[in-house]
Write an enzyme that holds these catalytic residues in place. Structure first.
Site, PDB file in Angstrom:
ATOM      1  N   ASP A 405       0.864  -1.176   0.000  1.00  0.00           N
ATOM      2  CA  ASP A 405       0.000   0.000   0.000  1.00  0.00           C
ATOM      3  C   ASP A 405       0.905   1.232   0.000  1.00  0.00           C
ATOM      4  O   ASP A 405       2.107   1.135   0.261  1.00  0.00           O
ATOM      5  CB  ASP A 405      -0.891  -0.025   1.242  1.00  0.00           C
ATOM      6  N   LYS A 406       0.359   2.396  -0.304  1.00  0.00           N
ATOM      7  CA  LYS A 406       1.171   3.617  -0.299  1.00  0.00           C
ATOM      8  C   LYS A 406       0.949   4.421   0.973  1.00  0.00           C
ATOM      9  O   LYS A 406       1.864   4.616   1.756  1.00  0.00           O
ATOM     10  CB  LYS A 406       0.851   4.476  -1.521  1.00  0.00           C
ATOM     11  N   GLU A 695      -9.053  14.591   7.615  1.00  0.00           N
ATOM     12  CA  GLU A 695      -9.991  15.481   8.283  1.00  0.00           C
ATOM     13  C   GLU A 695      -9.284  16.346   9.308  1.00  0.00           C
ATOM     14  O   GLU A 695      -9.523  17.552   9.408  1.00  0.00           O
ATOM     15  CB  GLU A 695     -11.092  14.665   8.957  1.00  0.00           C
ATOM     16  N   ARG A 806      -1.922  14.909  -1.704  1.00  0.00           N
ATOM     17  CA  ARG A 806      -3.276  14.353  -1.754  1.00  0.00           C
ATOM     18  C   ARG A 806      -4.243  15.516  -1.941  1.00  0.00           C
ATOM     19  O   ARG A 806      -4.196  16.490  -1.188  1.00  0.00           O
ATOM     20  CB  ARG A 806      -3.591  13.601  -0.465  1.00  0.00           C
ATOM     21  N   THR A 886      -2.528   1.199  -4.697  1.00  0.00           N
ATOM     22  CA  THR A 886      -3.051   2.304  -3.901  1.00  0.00           C
ATOM     23  C   THR A 886      -4.364   2.799  -4.479  1.00  0.00           C
ATOM     24  O   THR A 886      -4.642   2.616  -5.666  1.00  0.00           O
ATOM     25  CB  THR A 886      -2.030   3.453  -3.849  1.00  0.00           C
ATOM     26  N   GLY A 887      -5.146   3.423  -3.641  1.00  0.00           N
ATOM     27  CA  GLY A 887      -6.380   4.044  -4.084  1.00  0.00           C
ATOM     28  C   GLY A 887      -6.224   5.512  -4.423  1.00  0.00           C
ATOM     29  O   GLY A 887      -7.185   6.172  -4.782  1.00  0.00           O
ATOM     30  N   LYS A1004      -7.122  -5.137  -5.242  1.00  0.00           N
ATOM     31  CA  LYS A1004      -5.811  -5.426  -4.644  1.00  0.00           C
ATOM     32  C   LYS A1004      -5.649  -6.922  -4.406  1.00  0.00           C
ATOM     33  O   LYS A1004      -4.622  -7.520  -4.753  1.00  0.00           O
ATOM     34  CB  LYS A1004      -5.650  -4.664  -3.328  1.00  0.00           C
TER      35      LYS A1004
END
Length: 1427
Positions: A405-406, A695, A806, A886-887, A1004
């Site tokens: 994963d990232k 958040e 991001r 990754t997403g 994944k």
């Protein structure tokens, strides 16, 4: 038809659970209670009872083939005709092995039983109708339908629907650390209709029926409705469910009704326990066991045939051939069959029964040393490595593919607000970047703390007397303190310990995340926006949503409001802030406040902004500039970046410095005006508890601009403005974030304008498609303005993504009262429905979240973890293929890939983005064709189907560029649905790295399974979040990182680490050692048993294949159980063929495990042949020595037994690579133990094995010189071939391991020189055609890009350009080449201090972008195909 209808209704009813109150049925018989059908709350995780332990445990152990085999042998030995040994004695080895395993299982199960008993006997308060109050009951007595009262800090006994909370807002706070490891408090709310209760909850007045879903293991999913007596329904979700095992926090009393109990609770359904995985060595071993069975079958068949042939040589029945009671003799065939079974009993030890127990002990030892390795301990989190799967440690040394994963795995998952764009104007927050660089440097090494104290910081960072005295300056003081305290805490942490910290741990609240330094230009606009916002109470502007000022206010209000962040105090225990602070300034005249801020603004501008150009003042002016090249925003950014900063820290704005101004010369009236706001600002030290770091970062950013979230309840949320005024918004609806919508919305009522506003934040790929179409706007000027805003915001988003940030888009929408009421009714109906509830909720969200107005976007940095680039480089040298799944956005993932060296400057990167199967197939074909042109010389033997490709990419020469592949989730769907997996896998085999972006958790796991199954390779998955669980479970080894996303990844993993860099030593050192030790130990066990059993087989040729032995049976039992069992175990735990330092310096050595060089088919059969040879020598040299003598059988067998022991122990000594006192003592102890036991046994055993007996045999042998000569010469002859082979291998061997072993024995200085020489030979020089600067890598945009769909701001896709080298990405404009955004002075828009300038080839002066490059020049932009 009626039957079908009944069946459908029954199926629907089967998916529901109906719960009613137990109170009306109290005192009735159990059968009359409708809730009686549900299970009780008693749990039982133990497997056995006193009565069931013996049969159940034996049954489980017999599932292991070897145990079943040996029990069968024991049963055969009890048949008189087949008895080769004394039946009672033959059971001893099997009983010992089974007993050891049974004792271990019993101890583990007893501990589970004790834990169950403690939990079941906990007490809670359950309402009793008879007592008219809550009475104490044990957990195991709680039933579905009971009303349970819980108090603060009490653990929840079952899954309970919340009906009452002492909190006036109907809120109950939970700590879910027992479930997911998250220390952040969660908020649960009372079911609608029960929140407005006065006094205590009365369970006897509850007459509703609860209908909910059947028990399942989805922790975050729960749906149902409550049917009232009047047949109306109220829906509820997981927000009202208290899960078993969680703890009540900050809530005095909570009451609810029990829904699920015992093993039907969600916590128990998720507790599947450790999964059993079979290691690669174990699978290989099972195959070799069958080979041994084949050898045993041939030996037994030879014995049976030999016995029949030998009996056939007698003309009459020999005297030892005894007839049965009827006087009949056995037929030759039946006698041969009996002898076949007897030989199985005799040669049973060929299958190593002690091997399985020895392997378990060795793995326990390996795990012990793994757990106590200080290099795998993380001091910051106080967590060592966790080994949750004890049976696959050796697989760590054979990994060929890593899927990572990232976010949170390669990065810190500490989200830091970096920059933002509002209404098309970009604010780069350069001062914030400098602050982060300073913090990073200080945090990198605690030893630099003394130097850090000596630095001359700007005045703003040093709390001077004026700042301490002034009230208005409290905010900069608090921020400066919070910037320094964590550094001091870091210093204390190392010396005193992390648990002595006075501040309670709050997730996502470190100094680097909380402290945001505002942008100077934006800060002044925020003050204007705040004043404008306050003026709304007097006059409402005609078009507030279209002005820059109002949009800035809405932007920061959205940051503060559109989230699920809870506000609490910093005291212990943390208390929720639900009542907004009183504010006297609301009634102050606006004229006075405006005068004050005008004075402050003038003073601030004269002090701080004298050297900088003014920013754009209005949206229309900024967007109406002449062409993008002379855009005012670009000028503004340039002025911010290159302007001269004042010595006081770069910004002294009206908000932050009003205290200094007031303290130095403000009038008393002004101090009186600001008195109330200052108290409001200075009083609360608030901490924000967010469920995600994104958040928290946005709320901290809003707080930095004094849009402070001060309280939140289910009905209201309060934000304090820069001037101290508090605005309380009515919170009408919250549409939470989910992975499908990829956005979150809140519906609020504005307290000043009374408008109903929808604030939405989410992924730019989603939000940009939900914006209002400018073409549909009636006002053409407004439409043009909106179009420019969207286009420029998209450019900024692309810039952020290329810088590895991001991105989130912020938007709003104003809806009318009628539309809202209509939508709210639709939403409530969806919430109260049971069937298709998720689909209906999704539909209502889509009805609301459309026609949005874009406010802006944010760029949040997720910083790389320490040591990630070095770890990835080492793993790649070790021959491991690394994929990132990754997403995140594609541009963000690609940038991170370059930062962590997953992709390099020289790589040709193919980017595939398409939604068409035909296009995808043609792209794969074209890419394969091009890649094969480069690799056909270097890789002539690469064949894919049926999937016989090597597990590692062969090293390419300097003339051939490495290849990278970037692919998105939509393309992956096409590949899986269109049966294109073979071509995809073939292409990936030529790729140095693969990045799968925008991929779902299911995708994944599908990728991991595809590579694991089709390529037959060893896979490892590593992640830190719940979305990585399926990927972790699909791989051969799953590793969880105990990060900031909870512990779900850790709970489902085989190993858990705290940092990605720990993977380097875990695999390259411990993985290599575990594999090497265990593999050689298994081979040695097979050798040892075959060698010893063959001695008995050779003897059958001289005893008429009668099944008799020349060695006493007790000696045979002791030989395997005691004399030769301990040395292999010590060898498997402690042996080190190469030191840890050398293994880390030379990652190529890891390929030894990948290729299974220590244990494969060839090593197994070589050991078998060696065992046959040594057994021949150990038998026939004593045979020839004692031939024609009159010694008895045991006198002949004792030297053979002794010689074989010495040979086997010396063979073990030759295999050992490390010699310590432990190794020497164990070998010598085993040798001496043999003689001590033999002397004692032969001295006391007179008739142990009648008619022959071993009495005084060893004593007589020790007085015979021939015995000593045999014991010296025979092992030498037996081991000579192996010694010669090892000598030649060590002298002339070309393997990496043998070379490393030689290097490891050199002195340190020579060893370092040899390692440097090795590394220079192994790593070819890079291509020199591309000029590289020593600073920043080129932006990762010019990839080879195959696209059929482009973003909104992109130009239409280009045609296929074939045979053209160096063609750019198929977008309308390369922002790094021709975009005015990149026409910056050096050092601008830099997010990381170690990244540097764009090389000359990519500079803005390059005009001819499409000019073909020379064929030998391999840059990141190389391509031959663009769609």
């Amino acid at each position: 038809m009626r039957k079908e209808g009944k069946k459908r209704r029954k199926k629907k009813e089967d998916r529901k659970r109906v719960v009613v109150s137990n109170l009306p049925f109290e005192g009735w018989s159990a059968k009359e209670n409708p809730n009686q059908q549900y299970r009780g709350n008693q749990i039982k995780t133990s497997k056995y009872t006193i009565l069931s332990f013996l049969p159940k445990n034996i049954f489980e152990q017999l599932h292991r083939f070897a145990n079943f085999y040996f029990v069968g042998i024991v049963i055969l030995n009890f048949i008189p005709v087949l008895s080769a040994f004394q039946p009672g004695v033959s059971t001893i080895p099997v009983c010992v092995i089974l007993a050891i395993t049974a004792i271990k299982d019993a101890w583990e199960d007893f501990r589970r039983y004790q834990a169950d008993r403690v939990i079941n006997n906990r007490e809670c308060f359950v309402y009793s109708r008879r007592e008219q109050s809550f009475v104490q009951k044990r957990w195991k007595d709680v039933r579905v339908g009971d009303f349970v009262q819980m108090q603060c800090n009490e653990v929840i006994p079952a899954d309970i629907l919340l009906l009452f909370s002492s909190d006036p807002s109907g809120i109950c706070h939970l700590e879910t650390a027992n479930l997911d490891g998250e220390t952040n408090l969660k908020q649960r709310c009372v079911v609608k209709g029960f929140s407005q209760q006065e006094g205590q909850f009365q369970p006897e007045h509850f007459h509703n029926t609860i209908v909910c879903e059947k028990p399942n293991n989805h922790l975050n999913k729960f749906k149902g409705y409550m049917e009232h007596p009047d047949k109306t329904r109220t829906g509820f979700s997981s927000e009202s469910l208290l899960l078993r095992g969680c703890t009540i926090r900050n809530t005095e009393v909570a009451v609810g009704i029990v829904i699920y109990t015992g093993h039907e609770t969600k916590a128990m359904l998720n507790n599947s326990g450790p999964r059993y995985k079979r290691s690669k060595i174990e699978r290989r071993m099972n195959t070799d066991v069958f080979f041994c069975i084949g050898i045993l079958f041939l030996m037994c068949l030879s014995g049976a045939v030999g016995h029949s042939v030998w009996n056939g040589t007698f003309k009459e029945h020999p005297p030892f051939d005894v007839p049965d009671p009827g006087g009949d003799f056995l037929t030759p065939a039946l006698a041969g069959f009996y002898m076949f079974l007897t030989m199985i009993i005799l040669l049973q030890v060929l299958i190593p029964i002690s091997l399985y127990v020895s392997i378990e002990l060795v793995k326990l030892g390996q795990v012990f040393f793994l757990h106590h390795d200080l290099d795998l301990y993380d001091e910051e989190s106080d967590l060592p490595i966790q080994c949750r799967a004890l049976n696959i440690t050796e697989d760590l040394g054979q990994i060929q593919y890593i899927f990572s994963d990232k976010t949170g795995t390669l990065t810190e998952n500490k989200m830091v607000f970096r920059r933002c764009t509002i209404m098309g104007s970009e604010y780069c927050h350069q001062e914030n970047a400098k602050r982060l660089e300073t913090l990073k440097e200080v945090d990198s090494d605690s030893e630099e703390w003394t130097q850090y104290q000596c630095l001359s910081f700007p005045a703003r960072w040093t709390p001077g007397p004026a700042t301490m005295r002034s009230q208005g300056g409290s905010q900069p003081l608090r921020r400066s303190q919070s910037a320094r305290v964590p550094i001091q805490g870091h210093s204390r942490q190392r010396s005193v310990g992390r648990r002595e910290s006075s501040q309670p741990p709050v997730a996502f609240s470190s100094s680097i995340e909380k402290d945001v330094t505002p942008d100077k230009n934006l800060l002044t606009k925020v003050q204007d926006a705040a004043l404008w916002l306050e003026s709304l109470s007097d006059a409402k502007p005609d078009k507030p949503s279209n002005s820059t000022t109002s949009s800035i206010a809405d932007f920061f209000l959205a940051l503060a409001i559109c989230n699920s962040v809870m506000v609490s105090t910093t005291t212990e225990p943390r208390q929720r802030v639900t009542i907004p602070p009183s504010n006297k300034a609301v009634g102050t005249s606006l004229e006075k406040i405006q005068q004050l801020f005008q004075r402050l603004k003038l003073m601030s501008l004269s002090q701080s902004f004298s050297s900088t150009a003014p920013s754009d003042t209005d949206l229309g002016e900024s967007l109406g500039a002449n062409g993008p090249a002379t855009d005012s925003d670009e000028k503004d950014d340039t002025s911010v970046d290159s302007g001269d900063y004042s010595t006081d820290g770069g910004y002294r704005s009206s908000t932050w410095d009003q205290g200094d101004i007031l303290g130095s010369g403000s009038s008393a009236s002004l101090e009186k005006i600001m008195e109330a706001p200052d108290r409001g600002q200075a009083t609360p030290d608030l901490c924000y508890e967010a469920e995600s770091p994104d958040e928290a970062a946005l709320v901290h950013a809003a707080h930095a601009y004094s849009f402070t979230l001060v309280s939140r309840t289910p009905e209201q949320v309060t934000v304090r403005l820069p001037q101290g005024i508090c605005l309380t918004f009515d919170l009408l609806f919250t549409l939470g974030f989910d992975s499908v919508r990829k956005r979150m919305s809140v519906v609020v009522r504005h307290p000043l304008t009374n408008e109903i506003i929808v604030y939405t934040k989410g992924a730019d790929s989603v939000i940009m498609d939900l914006l209002e179409d400018p073409a549909c706007v009636t006002d053409t000027d407004l439409g043009k303005k909106m179009r420019k805003i969207q286009a420029r915001t998209q450019k900024h988003l692309d810039l952020y993504a290329r810088d590895g940030l991001r991105t989130l888009c912020i938007a709003k929408k104003v809806i009318s009262e009628e539309d809202f009421q209509r939508w709210a009714n639709f939403r409530r109906q969806a919430e109260a429905s049971f069937d298709n509830r998720d689909e209906l909720l999704m539909e209502t969200a889509q009805h609301l979240e459309n026609q949005l107005t874009l406010l802006g976007a944010t760029g949040i940095e997720d910083r790389l973890q320490e040591g990630v680039p070095d770890t990835i480089a080492a793993l790649r040298e070790a021959g491991i293929q690394l994929w990132v799944l990754t997403g995140d956005k594609q541009e963000t993932a690609v940038n991170i890939a370059y930062s962590c060296r997953l992709l390099s400057q020289m790589d040709t990167v193919y980017s595939i983005n398409t939604e068409s199967q035909e296009t995808c197939e043609s792209i794969l074909n074209c890419a394969l064709e091009e890649v094969k042109q480069f690799h056909q010389v270097q890789k002539p033997d690469r064949k894919l189907f049926g999937f016989r490709l090597p597990s590692k990419t062969p090293p390419t020469t300097s003339g051939v560029p490495d290849t990278g592949l970037v692919i998105d989730g939509k393309t992956l769907n096409i590949i899986f649905q269109g049966k294109l997996e073979k071509k995809f896998l073939e292409l990936t085999q030529y790729c140095r790295s693969v990045l799968c972006c925008r991929s779902t958790p299911l995708q994944k796991s599908m990728i991991v399974k595809l590579v694991r199954d089709k390529l037959s390779v060893m896979t490892l998955s590593i992640g830190d979040g719940a979305n990585d669980v399926s990927m972790i479970q699909a791989a051969d080894i799953g590793i969880g990182i105990s990060g900031q996303e909870g512990m779900q990844a850790v709970m489902s993993s085989d190993f858990a680490i705290s940092r990605f860099r720990h993977l380097k030593k875990l695999l390259l050192v411990h993985g290599h050692w575990c594999y090497s030790r265990l593999a050689r130990m298994v081979v040695y066990f097979f050798y040892k048993n075959v060698c010893y059993v063959n001695l008995l087989f050779w003897y059958q040729f001289f005893c008429g294949f009668s099944g008799s032995t020349m060695i006493d049976y007790w000696q045979m039992i002791f030989f395997n159980l005691f004399f030769t069992s301990l040395p292999p175990i010590i060898f498997g735990i402690l042996d080190k063929d190469i030191s840890a330092e050398t293994l880390l310096e030379l990652p190529e050595l890891y390929k030894n495990g990948q290729n299974s060089e220590c244990y494969n088919l060839s090593t197994f059969w070589i050991s078998m042949m060696d065992a046959f040879y040594q057994s021949l020598i150990c038998f026939f040299i004593p045979y020839l020595t004692y031939k024609d003598s009159d010694i008895d059988v045991f006198t002949f067998g004792t030297p053979i037994n002794t010689i074989s022991l010495i040979t086997i122990l010396l063979h073990q000594a030759m295999e050992m690579k490390t010699w310590t006192y432990i190794h020497g003592l164990v070998l010598l102890g085993s040798f001496l133990l043999y003689f001590v036991v033999s002397l004692l046994y032969n001295a006391i055993c007179v008739t142990c094995n009648s008619p022959a007996n071993p009495y005084w045999v060893m004593e007589n042998q020790l007085s015979d010189p021939t015995f000593y000569l045999l014991c010296f010469l025979t092992p030498v002859v037996a081991l000579l071939p192996r010694y010669f082979f090892l000598s030649v291998q060590g002298t002339y061997g070309k393997s990496l391991i043998s070379k490393a072993e030689k290097i490891d024995k050199l002195p340190e200085d020579k060893r370092n020189l040899e390692i440097q020489s090795w590394r220079s030979k192994q790593r070819p020089a890079p291509v020199t055609e591309v000029a590289q600067t020593p600073h920043r890598p080129a932006p990762p945009v010019p990839q080879q890009d195959f696209r059929t769909s482009t973003p909104k701001s992109s130009s239409p896709p280009k045609r296929m350009l074939h045979g053209q080298r160096g063609s750019r990405e198929g977008r309308g404009e390369d922002p790094c080449l021709g975009s005015p955004l990149t026409k910056l002075s050096p050092g601008q828009h830099l997010l990381e201090p170690h990244r540097t300038l764009v090389p000359d080839a990519y500079s803005r002066d390059q005009n001819d972008v499409r000019r073909p490059l020379s064929r030998g020049s391999h840059r990141r932009s190389q391509s031959s195909l663009t769609i």
